[in-house]
Design a protein around this motif. Structure first.
Motif, PDB file in Angstrom:
ATOM      1  N   GLY A 127      34.918  35.636  51.955  1.00  0.00           N
ATOM      2  CA  GLY A 127      35.814  34.513  52.156  1.00  0.00           C
ATOM      3  C   GLY A 127      36.409  34.025  50.870  1.00  0.00           C
ATOM      4  O   GLY A 127      36.145  32.914  50.419  1.00  0.00           O
ATOM      5  N   LEU A 128      37.238  34.852  50.253  1.00  0.00           N
ATOM      6  CA  LEU A 128      37.803  34.525  48.953  1.00  0.00           C
ATOM      7  C   LEU A 128      39.319  34.476  48.989  1.00  0.00           C
ATOM      8  O   LEU A 128      39.957  34.451  47.950  1.00  0.00           O
ATOM      9  N   GLY A 129      39.904  34.490  50.175  1.00  0.00           N
ATOM     10  CA  GLY A 129      41.357  34.401  50.255  1.00  0.00           C
ATOM     11  C   GLY A 129      41.839  33.049  49.756  1.00  0.00           C
ATOM     12  O   GLY A 129      41.219  32.018  50.023  1.00  0.00           O
ATOM     13  N   ILE A 130      42.960  33.039  49.050  1.00  0.00           N
ATOM     14  CA  ILE A 130      43.463  31.797  48.497  1.00  0.00           C
ATOM     15  C   ILE A 130      44.364  31.084  49.487  1.00  0.00           C
ATOM     16  O   ILE A 130      44.271  29.897  49.707  1.00  0.00           O
ATOM     17  N   THR A 131      45.279  31.807  50.122  1.00  0.00           N
ATOM     18  CA  THR A 131      46.168  31.213  51.110  1.00  0.00           C
ATOM     19  C   THR A 131      46.294  32.159  52.281  1.00  0.00           C
ATOM     20  O   THR A 131      46.049  33.361  52.157  1.00  0.00           O
ATOM     21  N   GLU A 132      46.681  31.630  53.404  1.00  0.00           N
ATOM     22  CA  GLU A 132      46.961  32.482  54.553  1.00  0.00           C
ATOM     23  C   GLU A 132      48.302  33.173  54.360  1.00  0.00           C
ATOM     24  O   GLU A 132      49.279  32.543  53.955  1.00  0.00           O
ATOM     25  N   ALA A 133      48.345  34.448  54.628  1.00  0.00           N
ATOM     26  CA  ALA A 133      49.608  35.171  54.520  1.00  0.00           C
ATOM     27  C   ALA A 133      50.546  34.716  55.640  1.00  0.00           C
ATOM     28  O   ALA A 133      50.153  34.662  56.792  1.00  0.00           O
ATOM     29  N   VAL A 134      51.749  34.363  55.268  1.00  0.00           N
ATOM     30  CA  VAL A 134      52.744  33.943  56.247  1.00  0.00           C
ATOM     31  C   VAL A 134      53.611  35.151  56.573  1.00  0.00           C
ATOM     32  O   VAL A 134      54.433  35.582  55.770  1.00  0.00           O
ATOM     33  N   GLY A 135      53.406  35.708  57.751  1.00  0.00           N
ATOM     34  CA  GLY A 135      54.111  36.943  58.068  1.00  0.00           C
ATOM     35  C   GLY A 135      53.425  38.081  57.325  1.00  0.00           C
ATOM     36  O   GLY A 135      53.179  37.991  56.137  1.00  0.00           O
ATOM     37  N   ALA A 136      53.077  39.112  58.007  1.00  0.00           N
ATOM     38  CA  ALA A 136      52.328  40.201  57.393  1.00  0.00           C
ATOM     39  C   ALA A 136      53.203  40.919  56.376  1.00  0.00           C
ATOM     40  O   ALA A 136      54.195  41.532  56.717  1.00  0.00           O
ATOM     41  N   GLY A 137      52.821  40.794  55.102  1.00  0.00           N
ATOM     42  CA  GLY A 137      53.532  41.505  54.056  1.00  0.00           C
ATOM     43  C   GLY A 137      52.890  42.855  53.829  1.00  0.00           C
ATOM     44  O   GLY A 137      52.024  43.298  54.581  1.00  0.00           O
ATOM     45  N   MET A 138      53.323  43.508  52.785  1.00  0.00           N
ATOM     46  CA  MET A 138      52.741  44.795  52.424  1.00  0.00           C
ATOM     47  C   MET A 138      51.278  44.614  52.060  1.00  0.00           C
ATOM     48  O   MET A 138      50.909  43.689  51.335  1.00  0.00           O
ATOM     49  N   ARG A 139      50.438  45.480  52.574  1.00  0.00           N
ATOM     50  CA  ARG A 139      48.999  45.426  52.278  1.00  0.00           C
ATOM     51  C   ARG A 139      48.686  46.450  51.194  1.00  0.00           C
ATOM     52  O   ARG A 139      48.891  47.644  51.375  1.00  0.00           O
ATOM     53  N   THR A 140      48.184  45.964  50.064  1.00  0.00           N
ATOM     54  CA  THR A 140      47.866  46.822  48.924  1.00  0.00           C
ATOM     55  C   THR A 140      46.390  46.692  48.590  1.00  0.00           C
ATOM     56  O   THR A 140      45.867  45.576  48.487  1.00  0.00           O
ATOM     57  N   ALA A 141      45.714  47.818  48.415  1.00  0.00           N
ATOM     58  CA  ALA A 141      44.334  47.833  47.942  1.00  0.00           C
ATOM     59  C   ALA A 141      44.324  48.255  46.481  1.00  0.00           C
ATOM     60  O   ALA A 141      45.089  49.140  46.074  1.00  0.00           O
ATOM     61  N   ILE A 142      43.462  47.618  45.701  1.00  0.00           N
ATOM     62  CA  ILE A 142      43.311  47.977  44.291  1.00  0.00           C
ATOM     63  C   ILE A 142      41.849  48.343  44.056  1.00  0.00           C
ATOM     64  O   ILE A 142      40.942  47.534  44.291  1.00  0.00           O
ATOM     65  N   VAL A 143      41.641  49.570  43.622  1.00  0.00           N
ATOM     66  CA  VAL A 143      40.311  50.163  43.465  1.00  0.00           C
ATOM     67  C   VAL A 143      40.110  50.473  41.983  1.00  0.00           C
ATOM     68  O   VAL A 143      40.850  51.266  41.408  1.00  0.00           O
ATOM     69  N   SER A 144      39.112  49.866  41.372  1.00  0.00           N
ATOM     70  CA  SER A 144      38.953  49.997  39.927  1.00  0.00           C
ATOM     71  C   SER A 144      37.511  50.319  39.547  1.00  0.00           C
ATOM     72  O   SER A 144      36.577  50.055  40.310  1.00  0.00           O
ATOM     73  N   ASP A 145      37.350  50.887  38.364  1.00  0.00           N
ATOM     74  CA  ASP A 145      36.039  51.097  37.749  1.00  0.00           C
ATOM     75  C   ASP A 145      35.114  51.921  38.641  1.00  0.00           C
ATOM     76  O   ASP A 145      34.018  51.507  39.002  1.00  0.00           O
ATOM     77  N   VAL A 146      35.574  53.128  38.957  1.00  0.00           N
ATOM     78  CA  VAL A 146      34.785  54.050  39.782  1.00  0.00           C
ATOM     79  C   VAL A 146      33.659  54.674  38.964  1.00  0.00           C
ATOM     80  O   VAL A 146      32.566  54.939  39.485  1.00  0.00           O
ATOM     81  N   HIS A 147      33.894  54.947  37.708  1.00  0.00           N
ATOM     82  CA  HIS A 147      32.877  55.429  36.763  1.00  0.00           C
ATOM     83  C   HIS A 147      32.097  56.636  37.283  1.00  0.00           C
ATOM     84  O   HIS A 147      30.871  56.707  37.158  1.00  0.00           O
ATOM     85  N   GLY A 148      32.818  57.588  37.867  1.00  0.00           N
ATOM     86  CA  GLY A 148      32.195  58.856  38.229  1.00  0.00           C
ATOM     87  C   GLY A 148      31.179  58.794  39.345  1.00  0.00           C
ATOM     88  O   GLY A 148      30.429  59.750  39.560  1.00  0.00           O
ATOM     89  N   ASN A 149      31.151  57.688  40.109  1.00  0.00           N
ATOM     90  CA  ASN A 149      30.151  57.497  41.163  1.00  0.00           C
ATOM     91  C   ASN A 149      30.744  57.959  42.493  1.00  0.00           C
ATOM     92  O   ASN A 149      31.454  57.219  43.169  1.00  0.00           O
ATOM     93  N   LEU A 150      30.423  59.190  42.882  1.00  0.00           N
ATOM     94  CA  LEU A 150      31.046  59.787  44.062  1.00  0.00           C
ATOM     95  C   LEU A 150      30.578  59.136  45.360  1.00  0.00           C
ATOM     96  O   LEU A 150      31.369  58.951  46.289  1.00  0.00           O
ATOM     97  N   ARG A 151      29.307  58.779  45.449  1.00  0.00           N
ATOM     98  CA  ARG A 151      28.824  58.140  46.683  1.00  0.00           C
ATOM     99  C   ARG A 151      29.534  56.814  46.923  1.00  0.00           C
ATOM    100  O   ARG A 151      29.971  56.518  48.038  1.00  0.00           O
ATOM    101  N   ALA A 152      29.643  56.006  45.888  1.00  0.00           N
ATOM    102  CA  ALA A 152      30.318  54.719  46.045  1.00  0.00           C
ATOM    103  C   ALA A 152      31.789  54.920  46.356  1.00  0.00           C
ATOM    104  O   ALA A 152      32.366  54.222  47.205  1.00  0.00           O
ATOM    105  N   PHE A 153      32.415  55.886  45.697  1.00  0.00           N
ATOM    106  CA  PHE A 153      33.834  56.141  45.909  1.00  0.00           C
ATOM    107  C   PHE A 153      34.110  56.595  47.336  1.00  0.00           C
ATOM    108  O   PHE A 153      35.046  56.119  47.991  1.00  0.00           O
ATOM    109  N   GLU A 154      33.290  57.491  47.845  1.00  0.00           N
ATOM    110  CA  GLU A 154      33.508  57.978  49.205  1.00  0.00           C
ATOM    111  C   GLU A 154      33.266  56.878  50.235  1.00  0.00           C
ATOM    112  O   GLU A 154      33.934  56.839  51.281  1.00  0.00           O
ATOM    113  N   ALA A 155      32.335  55.960  49.953  1.00  0.00           N
ATOM    114  CA  ALA A 155      32.134  54.816  50.845  1.00  0.00           C
ATOM    115  C   ALA A 155      33.372  53.922  50.853  1.00  0.00           C
ATOM    116  O   ALA A 155      33.785  53.415  51.904  1.00  0.00           O
TER     117      ALA A 155
END
Length: 257
Positions: free
Chosen positions: A7-35
């Protein structure tokens, strides 16, 4: 449930905009990445962007690079990416932070085996990423604008965050690097940290990534088999594998012995 949106959303999105995921700091961990990949299939973003630090610190850096490359994710370079082709970046940071000497020495020890695992061609691919990515309503850097090694911590003052990120001139600024997810509203600007896919520092061992949809920013946590990943690290023969496995199991930073 393997994953949940906190529950960390700051505001409710008004009208569904583009949904972007940002994935960072994988550090060679294949199990975590595949999850995380499995969770992304459920979230179904329009775009996935990677936030750097893909290879160093895990047992499967080549596989991580190959999968992200095949997926065609844009993104930015991280400090542990850059140090693989530019030892000067690590030496420069070490010269300015002598108190971190023992830690940075361990990081240095892991560069040769990481390079051996990924090879020259993958290294050149990593080198092609910029230091900043500008998306729809947001900007992504690995740590801070113009600095891959230093970034505000999760408990930084509002003034420090404004000083670092307001010059980017966007409504939403996202960074990684500190392995501690958070979201902070600063007037018209939101500053958010993705957390890390691997080596979490906030006491939660699950992988973390970030989703932006319109004006709404949220963190997702994804369970994976941490114990098996830690055991594989111990069997890997990598320098300081015991130290890295202890961080995985603790879900927070553990100083070197």
């Amino acid at each position: 449930m393997g994953a949940e949106a906190e529950g960390l959303g700051i505001t409710e999105a008004v009208g569904a905009g583009m949904r972007t995921a940002i994935v960072s700091d994988v550090h060679g961990n294949l199990r975590a990445f595949e999850a995380v990949l499995s969770d992304l299939r459920h979230v179904a973003p329009d775009l996935v962007v990677q936030g750097g630090d893909l290879a160093y610190g895990g047992t499967h850096p080549a596989e991580i690079i190959d999968q992200i490359r095949a997926l065609g994710w844009p993104g930015v370079r991280g400090n542990t990416d850059e140090m693989l082709w530019s030892a000067e970046s690590l030496r420069g940071f070490a010269a300015k932070t002598p108190q971190l000497g023992p830690l940075l020495g361990r990081i240095q020890d892991l560069i040769p085996p990481t390079l051996a695992m990924i090879g020259e061609e993958r290294l050149r691919w990593l080198e092609g990423f910029p230091e900043r990515y500008v998306g729809e309503g947001f900007s992504l850097v690995h740590a801070s604008p113009g600095d891959l090694w230093r970034a505000p911590m999760h408990n930084a003052s509002d003034e420090e965050l404004r000083s670092k990120y307001a010059p980017l001139g966007v409504a939403i600024v996202v960074y990684g690097h500190i392995h501690h997810p958070y979201i902070r509203q600063l007037g018209a600007m939101t500053v958010a940290n993705t957390g890390s896919v691997s080596q979490s520092y906030d006491g939660d061992r699950r992988a973390s990534y970030l989703v932006i949809e319109g004006e709404c920013v949220s963190i997702r946590r994804v369970e994976y088999d941490v114990e098996s990943e830690a055991k594989e690290l111990l069997r890997s023969g990598l320098p300081h594998a015991d130290w890295m496995s202890r961080i995985l199991l603790a879900g927070k930073y553990v100083p070197p012995d």
